[in-house]
Design an enzyme around this catalytic site. Structure first.
Site, PDB file in Angstrom:
ATOM      1  N   GLY A   1       0.810  -1.210   0.000  1.00 38.98           N
ATOM      2  CA  GLY A   1       0.000   0.000   0.000  1.00 38.98           C
ATOM      3  C   GLY A   1       0.842   1.259   0.000  1.00 38.98           C
ATOM      4  O   GLY A   1       0.521   2.252  -0.673  1.00 38.98           O
ATOM      5  N   ASP A   2       1.952   1.246   0.741  1.00 42.12           N
ATOM      6  CA  ASP A   2       2.868   2.382   0.741  1.00 42.12           C
ATOM      7  C   ASP A   2       3.550   2.540  -0.607  1.00 42.12           C
ATOM      8  O   ASP A   2       3.760   3.648  -1.089  1.00 42.12           O
ATOM      9  CB  ASP A   2       3.909   2.216   1.849  1.00 42.12           C
ATOM     10  CG  ASP A   2       3.282   2.161   3.230  1.00 42.12           C
ATOM     11  OD1 ASP A   2       2.605   3.127   3.610  1.00 42.12           O
ATOM     12  OD2 ASP A   2       3.446   1.130   3.915  1.00 42.12           O
ATOM     13  N   ARG A   3       3.893   1.404  -1.233  1.00 45.63           N
ATOM     14  CA  ARG A   3       4.489   1.449  -2.573  1.00 45.63           C
ATOM     15  C   ARG A   3       3.503   2.053  -3.569  1.00 45.63           C
ATOM     16  O   ARG A   3       3.872   2.857  -4.434  1.00 45.63           O
ATOM     17  CB  ARG A   3       4.894   0.044  -2.984  1.00 45.63           C
ATOM     18  CG  ARG A   3       5.397  -0.139  -4.417  1.00 45.63           C
ATOM     19  CD  ARG A   3       6.736   0.515  -4.679  1.00 45.63           C
ATOM     20  NE  ARG A   3       6.594   1.930  -4.986  1.00 45.63           N
ATOM     21  CZ  ARG A   3       7.593   2.727  -5.318  1.00 45.63           C
ATOM     22  NH1 ARG A   3       8.826   2.292  -5.341  1.00 45.63           N
ATOM     23  NH2 ARG A   3       7.369   3.990  -5.598  1.00 45.63           N
TER      24      ARG A   3
END
Length: 459
Positions: free
Chosen positions: A254-256
């Site tokens: 999700g951060d990527r």
């Protein structure tokens, strides 16, 4: 110390930093006093987590990054600062309590248990943080529900961010946010209940449309894991499928996704293009092993991709720094929006992009007399002018296998219009553990189609 600058738009990340630990080993037996696995031969790795992971990933993309987050003087905060200092600038907010730590115990790369400690929250905004937001050209909010976004909500409302990655324990994004990126379960929790049962894509589409209205956001992209993402502007959602389904560790995906989307939007991509690129980046991230397979964070960042006309030298230098070499190919006779979107998304998958372009004789054999419309020198010049392209390589054959064997890229990108077709390059890349991937291609965009429409209009 600030991160690397390569002409890309600088990014300010606002959110809650965590410290992540992985304790990994093997488990071949159960404990004699309880039915739990015994994890032997453990090795520990620490890395940035939460908003700090999103910021670090953006910095690894070659972008100048400033992270506005709550940090203190506790051991976890000091460790995190040491990991981040070589890569980016930290603007600290005062923290109540200790920095949150999340520890995963893994056996043969599969999580066995997670241990959480630290209840620190960002206490208040600072003048330095407000100044960083006022001067920011692009902002990503990575809200993990620990106070940073709330402390700066008024400043964020005055200059709505490009991307807001929400958390169930955090507040809603500020109105005017360009793209909000909840996961499927988060979207279901955020969306108002309407009493109508729904599941799967129908539920995601309904939730996304409701959140666009409730949050007054320009767009909402509900991330669907291995299925990709569903993008909504309020109606008629667009499903952006993942290039491939990977069974790997999804921690940090999700951060990527958020970092990739924010970077592409900052550099001028349309929302649809940014979501396509972010889906591809997140898919490649999981395929490579997720956050647990990232290189050590505390090492000094490698310098930016060298400004060189030699694609082989560029690939060798990136590979020597343990970076990821991405290659994409085509004729690129009349460069159009489909090409640009594909190349921007491809560049987000690694540390450099080499474009492999057919020579004039190769194009003529493939397309027939009258092609190419633009000679090789002009096509190469236009490609090199794109910020997402680091080098251009030319091949005379009908296919680029010989060139790829010399470059040995880690990732080979094709447009989604090749879906279902045989990709001979895929087998070739397996010789050096490379990966061929498909990225979505903008429908209705092709050089042949442009030429046909131009010819029709000239009659």
């Amino acid at each position: 110390m600030s991160g690397r600058g390569t002409g890309r738009t600088p990014l300010v990340v606002v959110g809650d930093a965590l410290l992540d630990r992985d304790i990994a080993g093997t488990a071949d037996r159960l404990a004699p006093d309880a039915p739990v696995p015994v994890v032997d031969e453990c090795a520990e790795r620490v890395r940035p987590g939460g908003a700090a992971l999103a910021a670090w990933l953006a910095a690894r993309d070659g972008r100048e990054v400033t992270l506005v987050t709550g940090v203190g003087d506790d051991p976890a905060s000091r460790t995190l600062r040491e990991l981040l200092d070589p890569w980016l600038t930290v603007v600290p907010l005062p923290l109540t309590g200790d920095l949150p730590e999340k520890t995963r115990v893994l056996a043969r790369d599969r999580p066995v248990v997670r241990l959480d400690r630290g209840d620190g929250r960002a206490r208040e905004a600072t003048r330095q943080a407000r100044s960083a937001l006022r001067s920011a050209k692009a902002v990503l909010v990575s809200d993990y529900g620990r106070g940073t976004a709330d402390a700066l909500r008024d400043a964020l409302a005055a200059h709505p961010p490009l991307v807001w990655d929400p958390h169930p324990r955090g507040g809603p994004p500020v109105p005017g946010t360009r793209l909000v990126t909840p996961a499927e379960k988060e979207a279901r929790a955020f969306a108002p209940a309407d009493g109508e049962p729904a599941a799967g894509l129908r539920a995601a589409a309904r939730d996304a449309a409701a959140l666009v209205r409730d949050w007054r956001a320009a767009a909402v992209a509900v991330t669907l894991g291995a299925r990709g993402a569903l993008l909504s502007y309020g109606e008629h959602p667009l499903l952006v499928p993942a290039p491939a389904a990977h069974p790997g560790d999804s921690c940090g995906a999700g951060d990527r996704f958020a970092a990739g989307a924010a970077g592409l939007l900052a550099d001028g991509a349309l929302v649809g293009e940014a979501v396509e690129g972010a889906v591809g980046a997140a898919s490649a991230f999981v395929a490579a092993g997720g956050a647990g397979a990232l290189p050590p964070a505390g090492a000094e960042p490698a310098p930016a991709a060298p400004d060189t006309d030699d694609p082989h030298a560029l690939a060798a230098q990136i590979r020597a720094r343990h970076g990821t070499v991405v290659a994409a190919g085509g004729c690129f006779d009349l460069l159009h929006a489909g090409h640009v979107g594909l190349l921007q998304a491809a560049r987000g998958l690694g540390d450099c992009l080499v474009v492999c372009v057919n020579s004039d004789t190769s194009v003529r054999r493939r397309k027939g007399d009258g092609r190419p419309v633009n000679p090789l020198a002009d096509r190469v010049r236009v490609l090199r002018a794109l910020a997402c392209v680091d080098a251009v390589a030319v091949f005379d054959e009908d296919t680029p296998e010989r060139l790829l064997a010399d470059l040995r890229p880690d990732v080979w990108v094709k447009g989604g219009d090749y879906a279902g077709a045989d990709l001979p390059e895929a087998a070739l890349l397996q010789e050096w553990n490379g990966q061929a991937v498909l990225l979505p291609y903008l429908d209705g965009h092709s050089s042949t189609g442009l030429l046909a429409r131009a010819a029709e209009g000239a009659r």
